[in-house]
Design an enzyme around this catalytic site. Structure first.
Site, PDB file in Angstrom:
ATOM      1  CE  LYS A  22      -1.859   1.676   4.007  1.00  0.00           C
ATOM      2  NZ  LYS A  22      -1.534   3.113   4.142  1.00  0.00           N
ATOM      3  CG  ASN A  23       2.373   2.744   3.565  1.00  0.00           C
ATOM      4  OD1 ASN A  23       1.213   3.059   3.334  1.00  0.00           O
ATOM      5  ND2 ASN A  23       2.842   2.581   4.789  1.00  0.00           N
ATOM      6  CB  CYS A 118      -2.936  19.753  10.411  1.00  0.00           C
ATOM      7  SG  CYS A 118      -2.317  19.541   8.772  1.00  0.00           S
ATOM      8  NE  ARG A 123       5.727  16.315  15.342  1.00  0.00           N
ATOM      9  CZ  ARG A 123       5.963  15.102  15.795  1.00  0.00           C
ATOM     10  NH1 ARG A 123       5.292  14.654  16.807  1.00  0.00           N
ATOM     11  NH2 ARG A 123       6.863  14.345  15.229  1.00  0.00           N
ATOM     12  CG  ASP A 307       2.599   1.712   9.532  1.00  0.00           C
ATOM     13  OD1 ASP A 307       2.283   2.608  10.329  1.00  0.00           O
ATOM     14  OD2 ASP A 307       2.720   1.908   8.308  1.00  0.00           O
ATOM     15  NE  ARG A 399      -7.623   4.811   5.417  1.00  0.00           N
ATOM     16  CZ  ARG A 399      -7.299   6.023   5.824  1.00  0.00           C
ATOM     17  NH1 ARG A 399      -7.919   6.545   6.867  1.00  0.00           N
ATOM     18  NH2 ARG A 399      -6.377   6.729   5.213  1.00  0.00           N
TER      19      ARG A 399
HETATM   20  C1  UD1 Z   1       4.205   6.960   6.184  1.00  0.00           C
HETATM   21  C2  UD1 Z   1       3.312   5.773   6.030  1.00  0.00           C
HETATM   22  C3  UD1 Z   1       2.720   5.354   7.355  1.00  0.00           C
HETATM   23  C4  UD1 Z   1       3.842   5.134   8.367  1.00  0.00           C
HETATM   24  C5  UD1 Z   1       4.764   6.338   8.428  1.00  0.00           C
HETATM   25  C6  UD1 Z   1       5.981   6.113   9.322  1.00  0.00           C
HETATM   26  C7  UD1 Z   1       2.473   6.057   3.783  1.00  0.00           C
HETATM   27  C8  UD1 Z   1       1.317   6.345   2.901  1.00  0.00           C
HETATM   28  N1  UD1 Z   1       2.250   6.097   5.091  1.00  0.00           N
HETATM   29  O1  UD1 Z   1       3.383   8.028   6.666  1.00  0.00           O
HETATM   30  O2  UD1 Z   1       1.978   4.158   7.179  1.00  0.00           O
HETATM   31  O3  UD1 Z   1       3.282   4.921   9.643  1.00  0.00           O
HETATM   32  O4  UD1 Z   1       5.250   6.656   7.114  1.00  0.00           O
HETATM   33  O5  UD1 Z   1       6.686   4.997   8.920  1.00  0.00           O
HETATM   34  O6  UD1 Z   1       3.560   5.754   3.326  1.00  0.00           O
HETATM   35  N2  UD1 Z   1       6.112  14.795  10.491  1.00  0.00           N
HETATM   36  C9  UD1 Z   1       6.367  16.103  10.782  1.00  0.00           C
HETATM   37  N3  UD1 Z   1       6.408  17.001   9.745  1.00  0.00           N
HETATM   38  C10 UD1 Z   1       6.218  16.644   8.465  1.00  0.00           C
HETATM   39  C11 UD1 Z   1       5.973  15.289   8.173  1.00  0.00           C
HETATM   40  C12 UD1 Z   1       5.920  14.380   9.216  1.00  0.00           C
HETATM   41  O7  UD1 Z   1       6.552  16.465  11.924  1.00  0.00           O
HETATM   42  O8  UD1 Z   1       6.273  17.496   7.570  1.00  0.00           O
HETATM   43  C13 UD1 Z   1       6.026  13.819  11.608  1.00  0.00           C
HETATM   44  C14 UD1 Z   1       4.640  13.146  11.668  1.00  0.00           C
HETATM   45  O9  UD1 Z   1       3.717  13.945  12.384  1.00  0.00           O
HETATM   46  C15 UD1 Z   1       4.970  11.856  12.372  1.00  0.00           C
HETATM   47  C16 UD1 Z   1       6.395  11.534  11.873  1.00  0.00           C
HETATM   48  O10 UD1 Z   1       6.922  12.751  11.363  1.00  0.00           O
HETATM   49  O11 UD1 Z   1       4.995  12.022  13.761  1.00  0.00           O
HETATM   50  C17 UD1 Z   1       6.447  10.476  10.789  1.00  0.00           C
HETATM   51  O12 UD1 Z   1       5.713  10.916   9.675  1.00  0.00           O
HETATM   52  P1  UD1 Z   1       6.082  10.500   8.186  1.00  0.00           P
HETATM   53  O13 UD1 Z   1       7.374   9.743   8.183  1.00  0.00           O
HETATM   54  O14 UD1 Z   1       5.980  11.701   7.331  1.00  0.00           O
HETATM   55  O15 UD1 Z   1       4.915   9.491   7.842  1.00  0.00           O
HETATM   56  P2  UD1 Z   1       3.917   9.528   6.621  1.00  0.00           P
HETATM   57  O16 UD1 Z   1       4.653   9.773   5.361  1.00  0.00           O
HETATM   58  O17 UD1 Z   1       2.747  10.371   6.935  1.00  0.00           O
END
Ligand code: UD1
Length: 428
Positions: A22-23, A118, A123, A307, A399
């Site tokens: 999925k990811n 948000c 964040r 995850d 999902r």
């Molecule tokens: C992706 C995965 C999700 C997984 C996560 C961490 C997909 C579609 N989803 O989510 O299943 O749980 O990686 O392995 O691939 N953050 C910030 N600022 C930002 C972006 C992120 O502070 O601009 C924080 C988030 O709030 C969170 C952490 O960084 O606490 C990790 O987020 P991120 O690595 O971006 O995860 P996703 O890409 O949303």
């Protein structure tokens, strides 16, 4: 929303094939916007999130044909326009924010609502915006809508304060069509990043270093057509292996890349579970009634994946001794604990840490799912528990898991999906 009734206590046995990731699929679908040539993507699982991402790119003018049985998508974006993608879908699914980088690269402009409503600078997407700003994009925000504009993206050296998966992907996609070279430092190194880079390179992008902390993207003028198959889903694989572990079963999971599952396999073995790599693409797990509690901390790859934390906690709740789980990636990722407690698990939460006093039994109970991986954890708990578990709001599961009940049933599980108004018929 559906409910899921599970008759627990049956050890799962047999072989099950893992579906595509999925990811990896979601960013790859977003990346198809970078070319006006036809794109074919294989092994894309039929999931609600995939359907939502396809709806997002359709709302921008892409033509999409998805053969869900063969799991192949044909995408053509020759009539793409820099429209605002479906606000409803974007607010529903965070990953839809991944169309931002491709739209800016292709049109020099994009409007998209902030995911989940948000506030800017908080964040969730600050790192995406910081990186794209360094590449010459000017952002304005009003009424929850973010607009970005640039004459042409410029390559830049970008240090991510945190190795965000989504930010790395958005910047990497934008960099493929930027003028000059983009370097992402402290980049995320998840296998899904490597897969996205593989997809982009198959269209003619010039990306090196994906999978390491430093990714280098040399911008090119345009990208071409491609046919590409996504990697197997390591989180689905881990969930299925844990189904075997918590039920004391014996399951072989095929179509896996064991290297992507190192932290899970190490932790499973630490508990006393047998996890054998049968060959380069299959893993066999044999459960045990005498597992030991272990400590666990979620971390960016190659650390233990957040995850799989909820699902692994079910195993810890069934293991002897005390375990400590520390969640460092997401805040509030203990939403499954309430349900597990109702099923007699002994878990205390202190901030981002959960202390689990293991016992050999869980009891079936009515519980409610709150998100995708929490739903998966409750399914595992229901499979392992004595008696009947009914999980409400279980649609979160679809999902991220395709044909899940059918595949679990083939391993011997007894479970039934139904609408709440039909509960009496199912329980009869
Ligand atoms: C992706 C995965 C999700 C997984 C996560 C961490 C997909 C579609 N989803 O989510 O299943 O749980 O990686 O392995 O691939 N953050 C910030 N600022 C930002 C972006 C992120 O502070 O601009 C924080 C988030 O709030 C969170 C952490 O960084 O606490 C990790 O987020 P991120 O690595 O971006 O995860 P996703 O890409 O949303």
């Amino acid at each position: 929303m559906h409910e899921l009734l599970i008759q627990g206590g049956i050890p799962l046995r047999g072989t099950v094939k893992v579906k595509g990731s999925k990811n990896a699929s979601l960013p790859i679908i977003a990346a198809s916007l970078l070319t006006s040539e036809p794109v074919i993507i294989e092994d894309v699982p039929d999931l609600l999130d995939v359907r939502d991402m396809l709806a997002v790119i359709k709302s921008l003018g892409s033509e999409v044909q998805y053969n869900a049985i063969d799991e192949i998508i044909h995408i053509s974006t020759h009539s793409l326009e820099p429209l605002e993608p479906s606000r409803h879908k974007v607010q529903k699914m965070r990953a839809s924010f991944l169309v931002l980088g491709p739209l800016l690269a292709r049109f020099g402009q994009a409007s998209i609502s902030l995911p989940g409503g948000c506030a800017i600078g908080s964040r969730p997407v600050d790192l995406h915006l910081k990186g794209l700003t360094a590449m010459g994009v000017k952002f304005t925000v009003s009424g929850g809508l973010i607009e970005g504009k640039t004459n042409r993206l410029q390559g830049a050296r970008i240090y991510l304060d945190y190795p965000s998966v989504g930010a790395t992907e958005n910047i990497m996609m934008a960099g493929t069509l930027a003028r000059g070279t983009t370097v992402i430092e402290n980049a995320a190194s998840e296998p899904e990043i490597v897969d996205l880079a593989g997809f982009l390179n198959s269209m003619g992008a010039r990306i090196s270093g994906a999978g390491t902390k430093t990714i280098r993207i040399e911008g090119v003028k345009e990208l071409g057509d491609t046919r590409y198959a996504v990697i197997p889903d390591r989180i689905e694989a881990g969930t299925l292996l844990l189904c075997a572990a918590v039920t004391g079963g014996d399951v072989t999971v095929t179509n896996v890349l064991p290297d992507h599952l190192r932290p899970l396999l190490a932790k499973l073995r630490e508990t006393g579970i047998s996890a054998e790599e049968v060959d380069y693409s299959a893993i066999r797990v044999i459960g045990s009634s005498k597992t030991r509690g272990v400590d666990l901390k979620t971390l960016p790859y190659p650390g233990f994946p957040t995850d799989l934390q909820p699902q692994f906690m079910v195993l810890l709740a069934l293991s002897n001794g005390t375990s400590l789980v520390t969640e460092t990636v997401f805040e509030n990722r203990f939403m499954h604990v309430d349900g597990l407690r109702r099923m007699n698990a002994n878990i205390q939460i202190e901030g981002n840490r959960a202390v689990i006093q293991g016992s050999s039994k869980l009891s079936g109970a009515p519980v409610k799912a709150s998100d995708l991986r929490a739903a998966a954890a409750l399914v595992l708990a229901g499979l392992a528990a004595e008696g009947t578990t009914v999980i409400s709001s279980v649609d979160y599961l679809w999902r991220g898991y395709s044909c899940f009940e059918e595949r679990l049933r083939k391993l011997g599980a007894r479970l039934e999906r139904f609408y709440p108004e039909n509960r009496e018929q199912v329980e009869a």
